[in-house]
Design a protein around this motif. Sequence first.
Motif, PDB file in Angstrom:
ATOM      1  N   LYS A 131      52.242  40.536  41.443  1.00  0.00           N
ATOM      2  CA  LYS A 131      50.922  40.950  40.973  1.00  0.00           C
ATOM      3  C   LYS A 131      50.854  42.450  40.651  1.00  0.00           C
ATOM      4  CE  LYS A 131      48.412  37.538  43.689  1.00  0.00           C
ATOM      5  NZ  LYS A 131      47.444  37.359  44.743  1.00  0.00           N
TER       6      LYS A 131
ATOM      7  N   TYR B 133      41.936  37.796  38.788  1.00  0.00           N
ATOM      8  CA  TYR B 133      42.019  36.619  37.940  1.00  0.00           C
ATOM      9  C   TYR B 133      41.863  35.343  38.749  1.00  0.00           C
ATOM     10  CZ  TYR B 133      43.857  39.705  34.324  1.00  0.00           C
ATOM     11  OH  TYR B 133      43.992  40.698  33.407  1.00  0.00           O
TER      12      TYR B 133
ATOM     13  N   PHE C 128      43.463  31.773  38.935  1.00  0.00           N
ATOM     14  CA  PHE C 128      44.674  31.125  38.458  1.00  0.00           C
ATOM     15  C   PHE C 128      44.610  29.623  38.634  1.00  0.00           C
ATOM     16  CE2 PHE C 128      46.186  35.421  39.136  1.00  0.00           C
ATOM     17  CZ  PHE C 128      47.004  35.623  38.041  1.00  0.00           C
TER      18      PHE C 128
ATOM     19  N   ARG D   7      52.173  30.086  35.614  1.00  0.00           N
ATOM     20  CA  ARG D   7      50.776  29.658  35.583  1.00  0.00           C
ATOM     21  C   ARG D   7      49.976  30.735  34.883  1.00  0.00           C
ATOM     22  NH1 ARG D   7      48.407  30.096  41.743  1.00  0.00           N
ATOM     23  NH2 ARG D   7      48.878  32.280  42.101  1.00  0.00           N
ATOM     24  N   SER D   8      48.785  30.371  34.409  1.00  0.00           N
ATOM     25  CA  SER D   8      47.951  31.341  33.709  1.00  0.00           C
ATOM     26  C   SER D   8      46.655  31.548  34.485  1.00  0.00           C
ATOM     27  CB  SER D   8      47.658  30.881  32.285  1.00  0.00           C
ATOM     28  OG  SER D   8      46.969  29.655  32.317  1.00  0.00           O
ATOM     29  N   GLY D   9      46.032  32.691  34.233  1.00  0.00           N
ATOM     30  CA  GLY D   9      44.785  33.026  34.907  1.00  0.00           C
ATOM     31  C   GLY D   9      43.797  33.641  33.943  1.00  0.00           C
TER      32      GLY D   9
ATOM     33  N   THR E  37      43.226  36.929  29.580  1.00  0.00           N
ATOM     34  CA  THR E  37      44.068  35.918  30.223  1.00  0.00           C
ATOM     35  C   THR E  37      45.453  36.510  30.444  1.00  0.00           C
ATOM     36  OG1 THR E  37      44.783  34.978  28.118  1.00  0.00           O
ATOM     37  CG2 THR E  37      42.876  33.957  29.166  1.00  0.00           C
TER      38      THR E  37
ATOM     39  N   LYS F 166      49.595  35.450  32.020  1.00  0.00           N
ATOM     40  CA  LYS F 166      50.530  34.402  32.417  1.00  0.00           C
ATOM     41  C   LYS F 166      51.553  35.057  33.330  1.00  0.00           C
ATOM     42  CE  LYS F 166      53.313  30.673  30.617  1.00  0.00           C
ATOM     43  NZ  LYS F 166      53.766  29.969  29.422  1.00  0.00           N
TER      44      LYS F 166
END
Length: 146
Positions: free
Chosen positions: A84, A92, A94, A109-111, A125, A127
């Motif tokens: 992070k 974010y 996620f 994963r995306s947030g 956004t 990733k």
Amino acid sequence: MRSLLSVTLLLLLAVTLAAEASRKAKNHKGGKHDKTRPASDCPPADTQYGKCVPEHGDCGDGLRDATCKDHTDKIHCKIPCNWKKDISDCKYKFGPWGSCDAASNTKSRSGTLKRALFNADCQATVKVSKPCSPKVKKAKGDKKSN
């Protein structure tokens, strides 16, 4: 005799409370409010925050500039020592981790942005990815084999 006993108990209680208050004052490290706000009387909306610069290495405890009007303070901050690091001033939400990509041995994963701290310039956004776990998880019904 009773009055002497009452006075003694009252003094003992007072000494105990004073010692407890002194011990709490020594162990107080300051709350989150103390570490993140500059000492000046500027409202947070008028304050410009710089990037967090770690004291040692590339993560951990550090300092950032907080400038309001012509006054600059150094305030404490912290950079996480994990994936992070690049988005530490942005919060974010996620989704779940995707499946493992065998070619790169990573999962991602995306947030989506929830909020920006310290007036940070955040992407809407992001990733993120991390290495796949070497262990294969068993299903709940599986039994150990000897």
